[in-house]
Design a protein around this motif. Structure first.
Motif, mmCIF file in Angstrom:
data_model
loop_
_atom_site.group_PDB
_atom_site.id
_atom_site.type_symbol
_atom_site.label_atom_id
_atom_site.label_comp_id
_atom_site.label_asym_id
_atom_site.label_seq_id
_atom_site.Cartn_x
_atom_site.Cartn_y
_atom_site.Cartn_z
ATOM 1 N N THR A 17 0.861 -1.171 0.000
ATOM 2 C CA THR A 17 0.000 0.000 0.000
ATOM 3 C C THR A 17 0.900 1.225 0.000
ATOM 4 O O THR A 17 2.115 1.124 0.227
ATOM 5 C CB THR A 17 -0.943 0.065 1.222
ATOM 6 O OG1 THR A 17 -0.203 0.460 2.373
ATOM 7 C CG2 THR A 17 -1.650 -1.271 1.462
ATOM 8 N N ASP A 19 1.130 3.183 2.214
ATOM 9 C CA ASP A 19 1.580 3.360 3.595
ATOM 10 C C ASP A 19 2.407 2.192 4.113
ATOM 11 O O ASP A 19 2.769 2.174 5.285
ATOM 12 C CB ASP A 19 0.367 3.577 4.504
ATOM 13 C CG ASP A 19 -0.465 4.763 4.049
ATOM 14 O OD1 ASP A 19 0.106 5.846 3.834
ATOM 15 O OD2 ASP A 19 -1.693 4.599 3.878
ATOM 16 N N ASN A 89 -7.182 9.166 4.038
ATOM 17 C CA ASN A 89 -7.180 8.211 5.155
ATOM 18 C C ASN A 89 -7.346 6.757 4.758
ATOM 19 O O ASN A 89 -7.087 5.864 5.550
ATOM 20 C CB ASN A 89 -8.293 8.591 6.141
ATOM 21 C CG ASN A 89 -8.100 9.991 6.670
ATOM 22 O OD1 ASN A 89 -7.059 10.324 7.216
ATOM 23 N ND2 ASN A 89 -9.096 10.837 6.471
ATOM 24 N N PRO A 91 -6.355 3.385 3.212
ATOM 25 C CA PRO A 91 -5.164 2.694 2.713
ATOM 26 C C PRO A 91 -5.393 2.254 1.261
ATOM 27 O O PRO A 91 -6.406 1.624 0.953
ATOM 28 C CB PRO A 91 -5.015 1.488 3.632
ATOM 29 C CG PRO A 91 -5.775 1.847 4.868
ATOM 30 C CD PRO A 91 -6.908 2.712 4.401
#
Length: 175
Positions: A17, A19, A89, A91
């Motif tokens: 991802t 993140d 916010n 993912p």
């Protein structure tokens, strides 16, 4: 093709991802992990769906449902989707390998117009219990006809509150 059945272990699923890495086997949601497979940056219907999910993310989280979205798009397109679609916010996964299509019963399409990737996944939405058991699967072969996220949330909460088991657990191979 393996049969994807509720109340059985969900297939393995790992991807990157924006993140960091995602590994379904290490997810520890209070109730469910929700995996939304989207077609990619080229899809306006995906944009609308993921924007709705972003707006409802706190509601899903409060209900004990962790959400992640993923496509076969490369990292650059996933980052562009997050930025231009306004998904700070949620993912966002990328480079989902086409080899997962068999295990997750996903449909794959070839490009038919400019701007589409050569091949890409059609939409899918899955709820997987914290123990790794598949609870819900909604798989499309077209960009339309997706599950309404407000309805998914309402029924997930009802299922949690009333300990309703997943349906569709009988294998067609038995008949």
């Amino acid at each position: 093709m393996p049969e994807l059945l509720p109340r059985t272990p969900a297939p393995a699923l790992t991807f990157q991802t924006l993140d960091g890495p995602f590994d379904l086997s290490t997810c520890a949601p209070r109730h469910f992990t929700m995996i939304v497979v989207y077609r990619g940056l080229h899809c306006g219907i995906c944009k609308k769906q993921l924007q709705q999910l972003e707006a409802m993310l706190e509601d899903f989280t409060a209900a004990g449902i962790q959400a992640v979205a993923v496509s076969s798009d490369p990292e650059e397109k996933a980052a562009q989707a997050r930025d231009t679609w306004g998904l700070p916010n949620l993912p966002i996964g990328y480079d989902l390998p086409f080899s997962v299509a068999k295990d997750w019963s996903l449909f794959i399409s070839n490009a038919r117009k400019a701007g589409e990737p050569e091949t890409f996944f059609e939409p899918g939405l899955f709820l997987v219990r914290g123990n790794g058991e598949l609870f819900f699967a909604s798989i499309q072969n077209m960009p339309f006809g997706r599950s309404d996220l407000a309805e998914v949330l309402a029924w997930a909460k009802k299922s949690i509150d009333n300990d309703i088991p997943a349906r569709g657990e009988v294998s067609a191979a038995q008949f």
